[in-house]
Design a protein around this motif. Structure first.
Motif, mmCIF file in Angstrom:
data_model
loop_
_atom_site.group_PDB
_atom_site.id
_atom_site.type_symbol
_atom_site.label_atom_id
_atom_site.label_comp_id
_atom_site.label_asym_id
_atom_site.label_seq_id
_atom_site.Cartn_x
_atom_site.Cartn_y
_atom_site.Cartn_z
ATOM 1 N N ALA A 214 0.787 -1.282 -0.232
ATOM 2 C CA ALA A 214 0.132 -0.006 -0.201
ATOM 3 C C ALA A 214 0.964 0.956 -0.285
ATOM 4 O O ALA A 214 1.781 1.408 0.311
ATOM 5 N N ALA A 215 0.570 2.602 -1.275
ATOM 6 C CA ALA A 215 0.801 3.821 -0.888
ATOM 7 C C ALA A 215 1.283 4.047 0.832
ATOM 8 O O ALA A 215 0.582 4.032 1.327
ATOM 9 N N GLU A 216 2.746 4.673 0.949
ATOM 10 C CA GLU A 216 2.889 5.112 2.305
ATOM 11 C C GLU A 216 1.389 6.699 2.119
ATOM 12 O O GLU A 216 1.287 7.605 1.484
ATOM 13 N N PRO A 217 1.080 6.683 3.422
ATOM 14 C CA PRO A 217 0.285 7.674 3.248
ATOM 15 C C PRO A 217 0.645 9.375 3.466
ATOM 16 O O PRO A 217 2.227 9.192 3.864
ATOM 17 N N ASP A 218 0.948 10.041 2.952
ATOM 18 C CA ASP A 218 0.701 11.544 3.192
ATOM 19 C C ASP A 218 0.776 12.245 4.188
ATOM 20 O O ASP A 218 -0.123 12.392 4.522
ATOM 21 N N LEU A 219 2.287 12.442 4.798
ATOM 22 C CA LEU A 219 2.041 13.641 6.247
ATOM 23 C C LEU A 219 0.700 14.298 6.003
ATOM 24 O O LEU A 219 0.270 14.938 7.281
ATOM 25 N N TYR A 220 0.983 15.261 4.696
ATOM 26 C CA TYR A 220 0.544 16.493 4.763
ATOM 27 C C TYR A 220 -1.136 16.442 3.894
ATOM 28 O O TYR A 220 -1.739 17.261 4.615
ATOM 29 N N ARG A 221 -1.242 15.248 3.648
ATOM 30 C CA ARG A 221 -2.729 15.157 3.266
ATOM 31 C C ARG A 221 -3.840 14.044 4.097
ATOM 32 O O ARG A 221 -4.928 13.732 4.197
ATOM 33 N N ASP A 222 -2.726 13.015 4.225
ATOM 34 C CA ASP A 222 -3.721 11.891 4.950
ATOM 35 C C ASP A 222 -3.595 11.846 6.670
ATOM 36 O O ASP A 222 -3.545 11.067 7.268
#
Length: 162
Positions: free
Chosen positions: A3-11
């Motif tokens: 799975a794609a790593e969550p985006d710190l600034y958006r997720d």
């Protein structure tokens, strides 16, 4: 594939820092102006950090690409402009005007004491934040797709590292 790593600034919860100025504008009738300006500082720091993050991700994703500098520049510029408009300028103006109008209307239409009118205005501003987010985001996407993104050939959400 994982799975794609969550985006710190958006997720993650960090995304809410982008709404700091809307909260500041909602509380403008109750707090010193310096507190409102500080909320803009928090939101601007969030926007800047997200833009830098997208530039770093673009640099890593295009490490051996001869057009790396262009891709990094586009990633940073697009993210910074989009976030500045969608997270700071337009929602801040919207909440500011909504709260100013409601405070004025409550002053002319009610006999409520000033502290009650100020708290009612603040509550209205806070309640409006989740309502205005999606329309503003979509409008900024349309504006950027119709203008700036035509210059560098991408459409949709701000560039990611992919």
């Amino acid at each position: 594939m994982g799975a794609a790593e969550p985006d710190l600034y958006r997720d993650t919860w960090v995304r809410y820092l982008g709404y700091a100025n809307e909260v500041g504008e909602s509380f403008r009738p109750l707090v010193p102006v310096a507190a409102v300006w500080a909320s803009y500082g928090v939101a601007t720091a969030y926007v800047t950090a997200d833009a830098i993050d997208k530039g770093r991700k673009a640099a890593a994703a295009h490490e051996h690409d001869p057009g790396k500098a262009t891709r990094v520049g586009v990633g940073v510029a697009d993210t910074f402009v989009w976030q500045s408009l969608a997270s700071v300028a337009i929602p801040g103006f919207t909440i500011n005007r909504l709260c100013a109008a409601s405070l004025a209307l409550l002053g002319s239409l009610t006999r409520w004491p000033l502290p009650v009118r100020k708290w009612a205005t603040t509550a209205l501003g806070l309640a409006a934040i989740p309502v205005i987010i999606t329309p503003i985001d979509r409008t900024v996407d349309f504006l950027m797709d119709s203008s700036l993104r035509k210059l560098y050939g991408t459409e949709g959400e701000p560039p990611s590292s992919h």
